[in-house]
Scaffold this motif. Structure first.
Motif, mmCIF file in Angstrom:
data_model
loop_
_atom_site.group_PDB
_atom_site.id
_atom_site.type_symbol
_atom_site.label_atom_id
_atom_site.label_comp_id
_atom_site.label_asym_id
_atom_site.label_seq_id
_atom_site.Cartn_x
_atom_site.Cartn_y
_atom_site.Cartn_z
ATOM 1 N N MET A 189 0.825 -1.203 0.000
ATOM 2 C CA MET A 189 0.000 0.000 0.000
ATOM 3 C C MET A 189 0.862 1.257 0.000
ATOM 4 O O MET A 189 0.585 2.228 -0.730
ATOM 5 C CB MET A 189 -0.936 -0.006 1.210
ATOM 6 C CG MET A 189 -1.887 1.180 1.253
ATOM 7 S SD MET A 189 -2.961 1.278 -0.202
ATOM 8 C CE MET A 189 -4.097 -0.072 0.146
ATOM 9 N N SER A 191 2.303 1.674 -3.407
ATOM 10 C CA SER A 191 1.258 2.119 -4.322
ATOM 11 C C SER A 191 0.998 3.611 -4.176
ATOM 12 O O SER A 191 0.883 4.335 -5.178
ATOM 13 C CB SER A 191 -0.031 1.332 -4.048
ATOM 14 O OG SER A 191 -1.103 1.861 -4.784
ATOM 15 N N MET A 192 0.921 4.101 -2.944
ATOM 16 C CA MET A 192 0.639 5.519 -2.720
ATOM 17 C C MET A 192 1.767 6.408 -3.234
ATOM 18 O O MET A 192 1.519 7.470 -3.823
ATOM 19 C CB MET A 192 0.410 5.777 -1.223
ATOM 20 C CG MET A 192 -0.867 5.152 -0.679
ATOM 21 S SD MET A 192 -2.365 5.699 -1.560
ATOM 22 C CE MET A 192 -2.633 4.332 -2.713
ATOM 23 N N THR A 247 1.029 8.950 -6.355
ATOM 24 C CA THR A 247 1.165 10.392 -6.136
ATOM 25 C C THR A 247 2.216 10.997 -7.061
ATOM 26 O O THR A 247 2.014 12.086 -7.624
ATOM 27 C CB THR A 247 1.520 10.682 -4.670
ATOM 28 O OG1 THR A 247 0.614 10.000 -3.804
ATOM 29 C CG2 THR A 247 1.436 12.178 -4.380
ATOM 30 N N THR A 265 -5.535 15.199 -2.862
ATOM 31 C CA THR A 265 -5.041 14.014 -2.162
ATOM 32 C C THR A 265 -5.551 13.980 -0.730
ATOM 33 O O THR A 265 -5.825 12.901 -0.191
ATOM 34 C CB THR A 265 -3.504 13.986 -2.180
ATOM 35 O OG1 THR A 265 -3.054 14.097 -3.532
ATOM 36 C CG2 THR A 265 -2.968 12.693 -1.583
ATOM 37 N N GLN A 276 -7.896 10.932 1.370
ATOM 38 C CA GLN A 276 -7.505 10.231 2.588
ATOM 39 C C GLN A 276 -8.691 9.662 3.361
ATOM 40 O O GLN A 276 -8.519 8.947 4.349
ATOM 41 C CB GLN A 276 -6.671 11.151 3.489
ATOM 42 C CG GLN A 276 -5.395 11.646 2.850
ATOM 43 C CD GLN A 276 -4.690 10.581 2.037
ATOM 44 O OE1 GLN A 276 -4.256 9.554 2.569
ATOM 45 N NE2 GLN A 276 -4.564 10.800 0.724
ATOM 46 N N ALA A 308 2.238 1.405 -9.500
ATOM 47 C CA ALA A 308 1.064 1.761 -8.705
ATOM 48 C C ALA A 308 -0.043 0.725 -8.849
ATOM 49 O O ALA A 308 -0.642 0.285 -7.869
ATOM 50 C CB ALA A 308 0.559 3.142 -9.118
ATOM 51 N N ALA A 349 -1.199 -1.689 -5.825
ATOM 52 C CA ALA A 349 -2.565 -1.484 -5.336
ATOM 53 C C ALA A 349 -3.346 -2.787 -5.320
ATOM 54 O O ALA A 349 -4.048 -3.093 -4.346
ATOM 55 C CB ALA A 349 -3.274 -0.448 -6.208
ATOM 56 N N ARG A 403 -2.781 4.232 3.253
ATOM 57 C CA ARG A 403 -3.013 5.194 2.183
ATOM 58 C C ARG A 403 -2.599 6.599 2.608
ATOM 59 O O ARG A 403 -2.336 7.462 1.764
ATOM 60 C CB ARG A 403 -4.493 5.222 1.797
ATOM 61 C CG ARG A 403 -4.965 4.012 1.037
ATOM 62 C CD ARG A 403 -6.426 4.167 0.660
ATOM 63 N NE ARG A 403 -6.902 3.031 -0.091
ATOM 64 C CZ ARG A 403 -6.729 2.882 -1.406
ATOM 65 N NH1 ARG A 403 -6.085 3.804 -2.092
ATOM 66 N NH2 ARG A 403 -7.196 1.819 -2.025
ATOM 67 N N THR A 405 0.011 7.749 3.646
ATOM 68 C CA THR A 405 1.352 8.160 3.214
ATOM 69 C C THR A 405 1.287 8.977 1.927
ATOM 70 O O THR A 405 2.195 9.757 1.640
ATOM 71 C CB THR A 405 2.256 6.933 3.012
ATOM 72 O OG1 THR A 405 1.622 6.007 2.114
ATOM 73 C CG2 THR A 405 2.508 6.225 4.337
ATOM 74 N N ALA A 406 0.203 8.840 1.151
ATOM 75 C CA ALA A 406 0.047 9.635 -0.069
ATOM 76 C C ALA A 406 -0.012 11.122 0.255
ATOM 77 O O ALA A 406 0.458 11.960 -0.535
ATOM 78 C CB ALA A 406 -1.211 9.215 -0.821
#
Length: 294
Positions: free
Chosen positions: A14, A17-18, A22, A101, A105, A224, A228, A244, A246-247
């Protein structure tokens, strides 16, 4: 593999992915003043699909012998991916990347809610409260009825609904379907859909800088997609989803460094509330599972 190990792998996927999503969003936002949305997505998608086809073939994951149920789930998932790509990229073409973004969240909370409603996962009163408070935080970011509100804030909320559906569908796809195949299917669907749109729009010339952005975005979106799908297929949704957040760190940093964007205090307060409620949900899930809180 123990549940703790599966959750750790899911959390790492995850976070990867974030970061990739981003950075990809930042590359795409860099094209907003130069290329139409459909052209940018299509040009990013063509090399992405080619690279993923080669990778899937090399790893022996390019096969189609799946049950009809899985094919149907993948098809529906692809439609949610197309919609999410349109609404979110349209939003970041027209609003600060950190604000968009920040609204995203709420996903850990919406996925926890979806897991309870559609996957039968247990959610207690405290986590229901966290979900409600988290949505209040989103309202602080969106601020409907105030000057800072735009239609693109609603676009991001629509994206939240579509991504929630997409990730819950990932949980329902059987383990015999390779993760890379699911990601490839997404990439093909998005590329074809926006390729068709470009037939009805005027193409713009592409500069060297735009080509660099498109090339970087193509590589990032592969990572990504893969991360994901992998994240949502191992471990528990309620444990993995909060990573998530962390995005938001990536988006705030990129917004300041690359685009000179500085979210206002109310936006940061709303983002903080959403993140805090997501972290609480994560900690509560671990406590109920008899694991020490992070």
């Amino acid at each position: 593999m123990t549940k703790l190990a599966e959750n750790s792998r899911g959390a790492l996927f995850m976070m990867g992915s974030m970061a990739a999503f981003t950075l990809n969003d930042a590359c795409m936002k860099g094209l907003s003043g130069e290329l139409p949305l459909a052209q940018a997505i299509f040009m990013r998608g063509v090399p992405t699909v080619v690279m993923m086809l080669v990778l899937a073939w090399a790893l022996g994951q390019l096969r189609f012998d799946f049950p009809a149920r899985d094919r149907k789930l993948i098809a529906i998932r692809n439609l949610t991916e197309i919609g999410a790509a349109y609404f979110f990229l349209t939003a970041i073409f027209n609003m600060p990347i950190a604000n968009a973004t920040a609204i995203l969240q709420v996903l850990p909370l919406s996925i926890t809610l979806g897991g309870a409603l559609f996957l039968g996962e247990q959610v207690g009163l405290r986590r229901w409260t966290a979900i409600l408070v988290g949505f209040f935080g989103v309202l602080l970011i969106v601020r409907p009825g105030f000057d800072g509100f735009t239609i693109y804030s609603l676009y991001v909320l629509i994206t939240v609904c579509l991504v929630t559906m997409r990730d819950l569908l990932s949980r329902k796809i059987s383990a015999q379907v390779p993760t890379l195949f699911v990601a490839l299917s997404n990439a093909v669907s998005v590329t074809v859909a926006f390729g068709l749109v470009t037939l009805f729009t005027e193409w713009q010339p592409v500069s060297g800088g735009a080509l660099l952005n498109l090339g970087a975005a193509s590589v990032l979106i592969i990572g990504a997609y893969f991360c994901a799908v992998s994240a949502m297929r191992v471990g528990q949704v309620a444990v993995i989803a909060p990573f998530r957040f962390t995005a938001l760190l990536w988006a705030l940093l990129l917004g300041v460094v690359a685009f000179g964007e500085r979210p206002d205090a109310i936006t940061l307060l709303g983002a903080g509330i959403v993140v805090a409620m997501g972290v609480y949900t994560f900690s509560r899930e671990r406590a109920l599972a008899g694991q020490p809180s992070a």
